[in-house]
Design an enzyme around this catalytic site. Sequence first.
Site, short mmCIF file in Angstrom:
data_model
loop_
_atom_site.label_atom_id
_atom_site.label_comp_id
_atom_site.label_asym_id
_atom_site.label_seq_id
_atom_site.Cartn_x
_atom_site.Cartn_y
_atom_site.Cartn_z
N HIS A 34 35.28 -4.49 28.65
CA HIS A 34 35.54 -3.22 29.67
C HIS A 34 35.71 -3.89 31.23
O HIS A 34 35.61 -4.92 31.49
CB HIS A 34 34.86 -2.07 29.62
CG HIS A 34 33.15 -2.51 29.64
ND1 HIS A 34 32.69 -3.15 31.10
CD2 HIS A 34 32.30 -2.56 29.09
CE1 HIS A 34 31.58 -3.31 30.81
NE2 HIS A 34 31.02 -3.12 29.65
N GLU A 35 35.84 -2.91 32.01
CA GLU A 35 36.48 -3.45 33.55
C GLU A 35 35.34 -4.00 34.10
O GLU A 35 35.50 -4.97 34.87
CB GLU A 35 36.76 -2.20 34.19
CG GLU A 35 37.73 -2.25 35.37
CD GLU A 35 38.59 -3.34 35.43
OE1 GLU A 35 38.70 -3.99 36.48
OE2 GLU A 35 39.45 -3.50 34.66
N HIS A 37 33.36 -6.18 32.42
CA HIS A 37 33.19 -7.85 32.06
C HIS A 37 34.48 -8.33 32.93
O HIS A 37 34.51 -9.46 33.32
CB HIS A 37 33.72 -7.79 30.76
CG HIS A 37 32.62 -7.20 29.73
ND1 HIS A 37 32.73 -6.13 28.97
CD2 HIS A 37 31.49 -7.74 29.52
CE1 HIS A 37 31.65 -6.15 28.27
NE2 HIS A 37 30.90 -6.87 28.48
N SER A 186 29.56 -1.28 26.89
CA SER A 186 30.07 -1.30 25.58
C SER A 186 29.39 -0.12 24.69
O SER A 186 30.41 0.65 23.85
CB SER A 186 29.97 -2.62 24.69
OG SER A 186 30.40 -3.73 25.70
P1 AMP Z 1 27.45 -7.91 27.62
O1 AMP Z 1 28.59 -7.86 27.04
O2 AMP Z 1 26.86 -6.33 27.57
O3 AMP Z 1 26.28 -8.51 27.19
O4 AMP Z 1 27.61 -7.77 29.03
C1 AMP Z 1 28.26 -9.36 29.63
C2 AMP Z 1 28.02 -9.44 30.82
O5 AMP Z 1 28.70 -8.23 31.65
C3 AMP Z 1 26.60 -9.17 31.46
O6 AMP Z 1 26.31 -9.89 32.67
C4 AMP Z 1 26.60 -7.94 32.07
O7 AMP Z 1 25.68 -7.60 33.15
C5 AMP Z 1 27.99 -7.61 32.43
N1 AMP Z 1 28.08 -6.13 32.38
C6 AMP Z 1 28.16 -5.13 31.74
N2 AMP Z 1 28.57 -3.81 32.11
C7 AMP Z 1 28.77 -4.17 33.44
C8 AMP Z 1 29.24 -3.27 34.31
N3 AMP Z 1 29.45 -2.05 34.06
N4 AMP Z 1 29.14 -3.80 35.78
C9 AMP Z 1 29.09 -5.25 35.93
N5 AMP Z 1 28.71 -5.98 35.06
C10 AMP Z 1 28.48 -5.53 33.72
#
Ligand code: AMP
Length: 281
Positions: A34-35, A37, A186
């Site tokens: 998403h945005e 990432h 997600s």
């Molecule tokens: P994930 O795929 O949820 O493991 O997240 C991968 C990376 O994206 C991690 O470093 C998260 O902290 C970051 N992330 C997830 N959601 C957000 C968000 N809304 N804003 C900023 N970073 C995010």
Amino acid sequence: MEIIKTVDLMQQASDTIRMSGESIALVPTMGFLHEGHLMLMRAAKDHCDQLVVSLFVNPTQFGPNEDFEAYPRDTQGDLKKAEDVGADVMFMPSAKEMYPPGAQTSVVVKDLPQHLCGLSRPGHFDGVTTVVAKLFHIVKPHAAVFGQKDYQQLAVISRMVMDLDMDIQIIGVPTVREADGLAMSSRNSYLKPEERISALSLKKSLDLAQRLFREGEKKAQVVKDFVKSYILEHPYTEIDYITLCDPVTLEDVNTLSDGTLMAMAVRVGKTRLIDNGRLVK
Ligand code: AMP
């Protein structure tokens, strides 16, 4: 964008980039991009010549009763989004590739995981630090970018990098939110429309705490009680934790000060959501 699925090929690709004198930034993700990432990827591109994104739903950071199987996946969509942002390599190993039989080493940060999410997700951060350490050895980045939305994760990884003298710059990116304030995740895809409305109470309660602090409230317990009852006024919510803590040690504080971290995990229906913010004067 090159797609790489094996550890050997990724290490070779990284060696080639490094030998050409270019720098590498890594953005580790579990996909369903998403945005939030994509902001991490843009920040990474600002810091380094080559952007490697990893896509790996890491089984070892999920507890036995958590959502590993149900975790949303959209590989084709993710490839397109990462390519559009300008990623150079997508590293997407299988679980077998990352964890061949017989592995018996893990990376454990001692104290920071004993707070916040670590209390309700035992073993979660050991899974995170181990997989991130592996990704660091595979991708050999000069910098790695993480979101402040997962504040504790960023703190734990920064600690690991310091303690183990990993020569990698860790960059934190502010939380990216939907227009109505909901932190992008997600897992938001699990929310039913009526639950999504209740999910807004997380960010609103952070704003509420901020307002109380600005108006002079110094007692953590008062703010916590206020926020708790505010969230519980919303249907489908169940509080896992709400903490007001030191932003470095993550130890609870009794007295609020400029920079105190407020972090929370709230179940909305079956979906566990997290959010956090720092109190500012
Ligand atoms: P994930 O795929 O949820 O493991 O997240 C991968 C990376 O994206 C991690 O470093 C998260 O902290 C970051 N992330 C997830 N959601 C957000 C968000 N809304 N804003 C900023 N970073 C995010």
